[in-house]
Motif scaffolding. Structure first.
Motif, mmCIF file in Angstrom:
data_model
loop_
_atom_site.group_PDB
_atom_site.id
_atom_site.type_symbol
_atom_site.label_atom_id
_atom_site.label_comp_id
_atom_site.label_asym_id
_atom_site.label_seq_id
_atom_site.Cartn_x
_atom_site.Cartn_y
_atom_site.Cartn_z
ATOM 1 N N SER A 48 48.736 38.822 29.492
ATOM 2 C CA SER A 48 48.281 38.093 28.299
ATOM 3 C C SER A 48 46.978 37.362 28.576
ATOM 4 N N LEU A 49 46.870 36.761 29.737
ATOM 5 C CA LEU A 49 45.654 36.040 30.085
ATOM 6 C C LEU A 49 44.473 36.997 30.236
ATOM 7 N N ALA A 50 44.703 38.154 30.853
ATOM 8 C CA ALA A 50 43.635 39.151 30.989
ATOM 9 C C ALA A 50 43.117 39.576 29.625
ATOM 10 N N VAL A 51 44.026 39.745 28.681
ATOM 11 C CA VAL A 51 43.636 40.128 27.324
ATOM 12 C C VAL A 51 42.906 38.968 26.655
ATOM 13 N N LEU A 52 43.423 37.772 26.799
ATOM 14 C CA LEU A 52 42.811 36.590 26.191
ATOM 15 C C LEU A 52 41.382 36.394 26.699
ATOM 16 N N LEU A 53 41.183 36.543 28.007
ATOM 17 C CA LEU A 53 39.863 36.347 28.604
ATOM 18 C C LEU A 53 38.892 37.483 28.294
ATOM 19 N N SER A 54 39.396 38.585 27.753
ATOM 20 C CA SER A 54 38.527 39.724 27.445
ATOM 21 C C SER A 54 37.704 39.500 26.192
ATOM 22 N N ASN A 55 38.085 38.507 25.402
ATOM 23 C CA ASN A 55 37.373 38.199 24.158
ATOM 24 C C ASN A 55 37.303 39.428 23.243
ATOM 25 N N GLY A 56 38.391 40.208 23.218
ATOM 26 C CA GLY A 56 38.482 41.349 22.315
ATOM 27 C C GLY A 56 37.861 42.630 22.830
ATOM 28 N N SER A 57 37.424 42.643 24.068
ATOM 29 C CA SER A 57 36.809 43.839 24.654
ATOM 30 C C SER A 57 37.833 44.566 25.526
ATOM 31 N N ILE A 58 38.112 45.814 25.191
ATOM 32 C CA ILE A 58 39.079 46.592 25.973
ATOM 33 C C ILE A 58 38.559 46.815 27.389
ATOM 34 N N GLY A 59 37.267 47.114 27.533
ATOM 35 C CA GLY A 59 36.679 47.324 28.855
ATOM 36 C C GLY A 59 36.800 46.092 29.736
ATOM 37 N N LYS A 60 36.524 44.936 29.158
ATOM 38 C CA LYS A 60 36.634 43.691 29.929
ATOM 39 C C LYS A 60 38.091 43.401 30.276
ATOM 40 N N ALA A 61 39.001 43.724 29.367
ATOM 41 C CA ALA A 61 40.426 43.520 29.645
ATOM 42 C C ALA A 61 40.871 44.390 30.817
ATOM 43 N N ILE A 62 40.383 45.617 30.866
ATOM 44 C CA ILE A 62 40.718 46.510 31.981
ATOM 45 C C ILE A 62 40.175 45.935 33.283
ATOM 46 N N ASP A 63 38.939 45.432 33.254
ATOM 47 C CA ASP A 63 38.368 44.792 34.444
ATOM 48 C C ASP A 63 39.215 43.603 34.878
ATOM 49 N N ASN A 64 39.741 42.848 33.901
ATOM 50 C CA ASN A 64 40.527 41.644 34.200
ATOM 51 C C ASN A 64 41.877 41.948 34.835
ATOM 52 N N ILE A 65 42.393 43.156 34.683
ATOM 53 C CA ILE A 65 43.696 43.475 35.280
ATOM 54 C C ILE A 65 43.578 44.261 36.579
ATOM 55 N N CYS A 66 42.368 44.654 36.936
ATOM 56 C CA CYS A 66 42.183 45.449 38.152
ATOM 57 C C CYS A 66 42.239 44.568 39.395
ATOM 58 N N GLY A 67 42.770 45.104 40.452
ATOM 59 C CA GLY A 67 42.803 44.419 41.737
ATOM 60 C C GLY A 67 43.500 43.075 41.655
ATOM 61 N N GLU A 68 42.895 42.095 42.293
ATOM 62 C CA GLU A 68 43.479 40.764 42.346
ATOM 63 C C GLU A 68 43.017 39.879 41.193
ATOM 64 N N THR A 69 42.188 40.411 40.321
ATOM 65 C CA THR A 69 41.605 39.606 39.247
ATOM 66 C C THR A 69 42.668 38.974 38.369
ATOM 67 N N ALA A 70 43.718 39.706 38.019
ATOM 68 C CA ALA A 70 44.762 39.164 37.142
ATOM 69 C C ALA A 70 45.435 37.954 37.776
ATOM 70 N N GLU A 71 45.735 38.035 39.067
ATOM 71 C CA GLU A 71 46.387 36.920 39.749
ATOM 72 C C GLU A 71 45.442 35.734 39.892
ATOM 73 N N ILE A 72 44.162 36.017 40.166
ATOM 74 C CA ILE A 72 43.171 34.944 40.278
ATOM 75 C C ILE A 72 43.025 34.238 38.936
ATOM 76 N N ASN A 73 42.945 35.013 37.854
ATOM 77 C CA ASN A 73 42.829 34.417 36.521
ATOM 78 C C ASN A 73 44.049 33.566 36.193
#
Length: 194
Positions: A48-73
């Motif tokens: 949910s946070l990865a999606v929220l931080l994407s500001n409506g961008s699917i590409g940014k949401a994908i970046d936000n869930i890759c690797g350790e980014t989701a846990e860091i966020n």
């Protein structure tokens, strides 16, 4: 776009796209991405946070869930929530400063922390002014309602202004310790303006 010659750029068409709403991005990710499906089961808040931080961008949401980014966020989100709780309790300058110092952030992470805090206070202001908007920080409506009840618009707007000041100083290579200390004391000085 800046890498293109001016003559080429001037002939190009600007393609503006609407940002997708939270649920559209979330459901698309879960249906199309293995990591998103995994997060939806193991850590729905991280997704949910990865999606929220994407500001409506699917590409940014994908970046936000890759690797350790989701846990860091998610960790940053929790740190922001904890800091907001300290502010709501009208904690002293020393307590605010101690908490900020305990986070041990580097420049980029501190900037991301400030960005999330700025979004949180923007949500508070927007929630009081309009009924229909998508939050930039708060995952749960009850958290937003509680925060909105705690802070005045004037306080929230001043917090946004202070955060922007320190984000600017970070971009100008200010000393991290000095930035954290000054920020904590500025927040403390606002506590009577709730």
């Amino acid at each position: 776009a800046d890498a293109l010659l001016v003559t080429v750029r001037s002939r190009g068409t600007v393609l503006r796209t609407e940002r997708f709403d939270f649920e559209t991005v979330r459901s698309y990710l879960v249906s199309q991405n293995d990591r998103a499906r995994e997060l939806s089961e193991s850590s729905p808040d991280a997704l949910s946070l990865a999606v929220l931080l994407s500001n409506g961008s699917i590409g940014k949401a994908i970046d936000n869930i890759c690797g350790e980014t989701a846990e860091i966020n998610l960790s940053l989100y929790q740190s922001c929530s904890d800091f907001i709780s300290l502010v709501r309790k009208r904690s002293g300058a020393y307590e605010l400063l101690s908490y900020m110092q305990s986070l041990g952030y580097d420049r980029d992470t501190l900037n991301a922390f400030f960005s999330m805090l700025q979004n949180a206070f923007s949500d508070i202001v927007k929630s009081k002014l309009t009924q229909n908007y998508e939050p930039l920080f708060y995952l749960y409506e009850d958290e937003l309602l509680s925060a909105s009840a705690s802070f005045s618009n004037m306080f929230s707007l001043e917090m946004i202004e202070i955060i922007e000041k320190y984000r600017l100083s970070l971009s100008q290579n200010a000393n991290l310790q000095t930035t954290i200390t000054a920020y904590a004391y500025d927040v403390f000085s606002l506590r009577d303006k709730f």
